[in-house]
Motif scaffolding. Structure first.
Motif, short mmCIF file in Angstrom:
data_model
loop_
_atom_site.label_atom_id
_atom_site.label_comp_id
_atom_site.label_asym_id
_atom_site.label_seq_id
_atom_site.Cartn_x
_atom_site.Cartn_y
_atom_site.Cartn_z
N THR A 110 2.50 -4.66 -4.87
CA THR A 110 1.17 -3.81 -5.58
C THR A 110 0.93 -3.83 -4.05
O THR A 110 -0.18 -2.74 -3.17
N SER A 124 -2.15 -4.23 -12.16
CA SER A 124 -1.79 -5.07 -11.93
C SER A 124 -1.59 -6.37 -12.41
O SER A 124 -2.62 -6.49 -13.29
N ALA A 163 0.70 -0.27 -2.79
CA ALA A 163 -0.85 -0.15 -3.87
C ALA A 163 -1.71 0.15 -2.36
O ALA A 163 -2.25 0.48 -1.96
N CYS A 164 -1.93 -1.29 -2.47
CA CYS A 164 -3.53 -1.99 -1.16
C CYS A 164 -2.70 -1.46 -0.10
O CYS A 164 -3.82 -0.62 0.27
O1 LIG Z 1 -7.57 -3.43 -5.21
C1 LIG Z 1 -6.70 -3.47 -6.17
O2 LIG Z 1 -6.78 -4.86 -6.99
C2 LIG Z 1 -5.55 -2.73 -6.53
C3 LIG Z 1 -4.47 -3.02 -7.11
C4 LIG Z 1 -3.61 -2.17 -5.44
C5 LIG Z 1 -4.62 -1.73 -5.56
N1 LIG Z 1 -5.88 -1.62 -5.41
#
Ligand SMILES: O=C(O)[C@@H]1CCC=N1
Ligand SMILES: NC(=O)C1=CN([C@@H]2O[C@H](COP(=O)(O)OP(=O)(O)OC[C@H]3O[C@@H](n4cnc5c(N)ncnc54)[C@H](OP(=O)(O)O)[C@@H]3O)[C@@H](O)[C@H]2O)C=CC1
Length: 258
Positions: free
Chosen positions: A162, A92, A166-167
């Motif tokens: 991201t 990331s 992702a989050c």
């Molecule tokens: O929490 C995080 O920094 C990583 C990046 C996206 C998901 N988990």
């Protein structure tokens, strides 16, 4: 394709398992320093090693699933033995420019942003790459399409991707947990509450994806006039439901951008 994943943690393992289950024609190696907790991956035909260079010369693509501060150390170790190989980074905040600079502009580079549902073939993996590396990138796009969806997006939006893609997995799970907690308060045991809440979210997402409509159109179908849904929804909004999600997502984005 031979895929070499460096960083067999939460994301690296999800991708490895996703490939083993949903993109079976590919071979996968996963590395991390302490491999005890991921030895079980060999049951899925995945090669596990504590040596980042194990099999790496046979790889078609090297995927980085390490933390941002581990990138320089790992690149210093592998670059001398992977001349010209494609590097796909899920790290990331690491831009394509930064990655190209770190790799002396000598390697095709791709930025991928999967989520941990890759393991179940349900990741939303956003991908971007420099135009010059398109030919090398397209097989990686195909690979991640096997693990869910894989839209190619403008790199300017990768940090936003991201957060949203992702989050977002964590945000969605927190919604399910809150529903579960409420479900217990109104009479269900926790397992039943979880099963109902999770299936309800799955059903809502499936309707959206299949009907390709705005969420409010489906909400309209649920909110019977003077019924119980609209009063609950309005109460949630009075307490900042949408607003808190929007604020949380923007705070996550600020954290990535530093
Ligand atoms: O929490 C995080 O920094 C990583 C990046 C996206 C998901 N988990
Ligand atoms: N978790 C997620 O949902 C997502 C994460 N990402 C990104 O993916 C990256 C990894 O995140 P995540 O999986 O959560 O983190 P983890 O901490 O779970 O995984 C990182 C892994 O890297 C390994 N590692 C560290 N140093 C080295 C090294 N020198 N050589 C080989 N392996 C090494 C660690 O194992 P060991 O210490 O044993 O070496 C660890 O297993 C981050 O950049 C994150 O932003 C992106 C999208 C989603």
């Amino acid at each position: 394709m031979k895929v070499h994943i460096i960083g067999g943690g939460n994301l690296g393992v999800s991708i490895a398992l996703g490939i083993a289950k949903f993109s079976k024609s590919n071979q996968v190696t996963v590395t991390r320093r302490n491999t005890a907790s991921i030895q079980y991956l060999s049951e899925y035909g995945i090669t596990v090693s504590s040596d980042n260079k194990h099999n790496i010369q046979e790889a078609d693509v090297v995927i980085l699933t390490i933390k941002p501060y581990q990138v320089d150390i790992v690149l210093a170790e592998i670059l001398p033995v992977i001349q010209g190989k494609t590097i796909a980074s899920a790290v990331s905040g690491l831009s394509l420019d930064m990655l190209q600079e770190k790799t002396n502009n000598e390697y095709p580079v791709i930025r991928i942003m999967p989520n941990i549902a890759a393991q179940f073939g349900e990741s939303a993996t956003c991908i971007s790459f420099p135009e010059k590396d398109r030919e090398k990138a397209l097989p990686i796009v195909d690979l991640f399409q096997d693990l869910g969806t894989a839209p190619v997006i403008d790199e300017k939006l990768m940090d936003a991707a991201t957060v949203l893609g992702a989050c977002g997995t964590a945000y969605a799970l927190r919604y399910i947990r809150a529903s579960m907690q409420a479900g217990i308060e109104i009479g269900f045991d926790s397992q039943t509450a979880l099963a109902i809440a999770a299936q309800t979210v799955k059903g809502a997402a499936k309707m959206l994806l299949e009907e390709k409509v705005h969420p409010e159109q489906l909400i309209d179908r649920v909110t019977t006039p003077q019924g119980c849904t609209i009063v609950g929804l309005n109460e949630m909004e009075h307490n900042g439901f949408s607003s808190s999600l929007i604020k949380g997502i923007k705070t996550s984005l600020k954290q990535i951008k530093g």
